[in-house]
Design a protein around this motif. Structure first.
Motif, short mmCIF file in Angstrom:
data_model
loop_
_atom_site.label_atom_id
_atom_site.label_comp_id
_atom_site.label_asym_id
_atom_site.label_seq_id
_atom_site.Cartn_x
_atom_site.Cartn_y
_atom_site.Cartn_z
N ALA A 84 0.84 -1.20 0.00
CA ALA A 84 0.00 0.00 0.00
C ALA A 84 0.88 1.25 0.00
CB ALA A 84 -0.93 0.00 1.21
N GLY A 85 1.97 1.22 0.75
CA GLY A 85 2.90 2.35 0.76
C GLY A 85 3.53 2.56 -0.60
N ALA A 86 3.89 1.46 -1.27
CA ALA A 86 4.47 1.56 -2.62
C ALA A 86 3.47 2.19 -3.58
CB ALA A 86 4.92 0.19 -3.11
N LEU A 87 2.19 1.83 -3.44
CA LEU A 87 1.15 2.44 -4.28
C LEU A 87 1.07 3.94 -4.06
CD1 LEU A 87 -1.72 -0.22 -4.08
CD2 LEU A 87 -0.21 0.27 -6.03
N ALA A 88 1.29 4.37 -2.83
CA ALA A 88 1.29 5.82 -2.54
C ALA A 88 2.45 6.51 -3.26
CB ALA A 88 1.38 6.05 -1.03
N ILE A 89 3.62 5.86 -3.27
CA ILE A 89 4.77 6.42 -4.00
C ILE A 89 4.45 6.49 -5.49
CG2 ILE A 89 7.17 6.07 -4.71
CD1 ILE A 89 7.66 4.73 -1.99
N TYR A 90 3.89 5.42 -6.03
CA TYR A 90 3.55 5.39 -7.46
C TYR A 90 2.56 6.50 -7.81
CZ TYR A 90 5.43 0.56 -7.77
OH TYR A 90 6.22 -0.56 -7.75
N ALA A 91 1.54 6.68 -6.99
CA ALA A 91 0.52 7.69 -7.27
C ALA A 91 1.13 9.10 -7.33
CB ALA A 91 -0.59 7.63 -6.22
N CYS A 92 1.94 9.43 -6.33
CA CYS A 92 2.58 10.75 -6.31
C CYS A 92 3.56 10.89 -7.47
CB CYS A 92 3.32 10.96 -4.99
SG CYS A 92 2.26 11.04 -3.54
N GLY A 93 4.33 9.85 -7.71
CA GLY A 93 5.33 9.89 -8.77
C GLY A 93 4.74 10.02 -10.15
N VAL A 94 3.73 9.22 -10.44
CA VAL A 94 3.10 9.26 -11.76
C VAL A 94 2.41 10.59 -11.99
CG1 VAL A 94 1.19 8.27 -13.12
CG2 VAL A 94 2.88 6.77 -12.05
N ALA A 95 1.76 11.12 -10.97
CA ALA A 95 1.08 12.41 -11.11
C ALA A 95 2.08 13.51 -11.50
CB ALA A 95 0.35 12.77 -9.81
N GLN A 96 3.19 13.58 -10.78
CA GLN A 96 4.16 14.63 -11.08
C GLN A 96 4.88 14.37 -12.40
OE1 GLN A 96 6.11 16.38 -7.82
NE2 GLN A 96 7.91 17.02 -8.98
N LEU A 97 5.20 13.13 -12.69
CA LEU A 97 5.84 12.77 -13.95
C LEU A 97 4.96 13.22 -15.12
CD1 LEU A 97 8.34 11.18 -15.03
CD2 LEU A 97 6.88 9.15 -15.04
N SER A 98 3.68 12.98 -15.00
CA SER A 98 2.72 13.36 -16.05
C SER A 98 2.68 14.88 -16.23
CB SER A 98 1.33 12.84 -15.68
OG SER A 98 0.37 13.27 -16.60
N VAL A 99 2.61 15.60 -15.13
CA VAL A 99 2.52 17.07 -15.20
C VAL A 99 3.81 17.68 -15.73
CG1 VAL A 99 2.30 19.16 -13.79
CG2 VAL A 99 0.75 17.25 -13.41
N VAL A 100 4.94 17.30 -15.16
CA VAL A 100 6.22 17.92 -15.52
C VAL A 100 6.63 17.61 -16.96
CG1 VAL A 100 8.70 17.93 -15.00
CG2 VAL A 100 7.04 18.03 -13.14
N LEU A 101 6.39 16.38 -17.39
CA LEU A 101 6.79 16.00 -18.75
C LEU A 101 5.66 16.13 -19.77
CD1 LEU A 101 9.05 12.88 -18.04
CD2 LEU A 101 9.73 15.26 -18.41
N HIS A 102 4.52 16.69 -19.34
CA HIS A 102 3.37 16.86 -20.23
C HIS A 102 3.04 15.55 -20.92
CE1 HIS A 102 3.85 21.10 -19.47
NE2 HIS A 102 5.11 21.01 -19.86
N MET A 103 2.94 14.51 -20.12
CA MET A 103 2.75 13.15 -20.60
C MET A 103 1.36 12.67 -20.17
SD MET A 103 5.20 9.96 -19.43
CE MET A 103 6.70 10.66 -20.11
N PRO A 104 0.63 12.00 -21.03
CA PRO A 104 -0.66 11.45 -20.59
C PRO A 104 -0.46 10.53 -19.37
CG PRO A 104 -0.37 11.17 -22.96
CD PRO A 104 0.93 11.67 -22.42
N ILE A 105 -1.43 10.53 -18.49
CA ILE A 105 -1.31 9.78 -17.24
C ILE A 105 -1.08 8.29 -17.48
CG2 ILE A 105 -3.75 9.32 -16.79
CD1 ILE A 105 -1.46 10.67 -14.10
#
Length: 174
Positions: free
Chosen positions: A118-139
């Motif tokens: 569950a903790g790893a999922l929290a890291i993934y959620a935060c990471g993917v969200a920022q990766l998507s925003v910063v790199l203008h990448m679809p989620i």
């Protein structure tokens, strides 16, 4: 565990997370590191408060310029860059992992593994969200490049960390 002892353990986990950042398998957007092993372990062993405190201390060390992030990086620019969401997710991971572990009085290795997943999922959620925003990448694309390569290693880290957490259960009382 008394507060001084808890603070010492929090500092230790911040240091272990920093050292583990140097164990890197480079990938195009986000490198694979050993950090998440200690992030999950910090929440499981120290609980949500001191686990999160250890990760906040780690982020502060990197933000002020110490080369504690993956590949020896440092500075606030890393926190607002493509990998920053994963780093911020470390705090949330420690909270989630620690909170789930504390839901049971007698935790078995499997319970630790569930909490760490569950903790790893929290890291993934935060990471993917920022990766998507910063790199203008679809989620969905961000999830493919920011989660899939990490799953096998994280499964292994969770397996080992849950065994270590169970062994440390009597050593570091929450």
């Amino acid at each position: 565990m008394d507060r001084v002892k808890s603070l010492v353990y929090a500092a230790l986990f911040a240091a272990l997370t920093a050292v583990s950042a140097w164990v890197v398998i480079p990938l195009p957007y986000v490198p694979i590191t050993l950090q998440t092993f200690f992030v999950m372990l910090s929440g499981a062993v120290l609980g949500p408060y001191f686990g999160a405190l250890s990760m906040i201390a780690y982020l502060i060390l990197g933000s002020v310029g110490l080369p504690v992030f993956a590949r020896g990086q440092a500075g606030l620019g890393v926190l607002v860059g493509p990998t920053g969401g994963y780093l911020i997710g470390f705090v949330l991971c420690a909270i989630v992992t620690g909170a789930i572990v504390r839901m049971r009085k007698n935790q078995g290795t499997l319970w630790y593994a569930v909490a760490m997943a569950a903790g790893a999922l929290a890291i993934y959620a935060c990471g993917v969200a920022q990766l998507s925003v910063v790199l203008h990448m679809p989620i969905d694309r961000a999830a493919i490049v920011g989660v899939l390569p990490f799953i096998p290693g994280d499964v292994l880290k969770i397996a080992v960390a849950s065994i270590v957490a169970k062994r440390l259960d009597g050593v570091a009382r929450r």
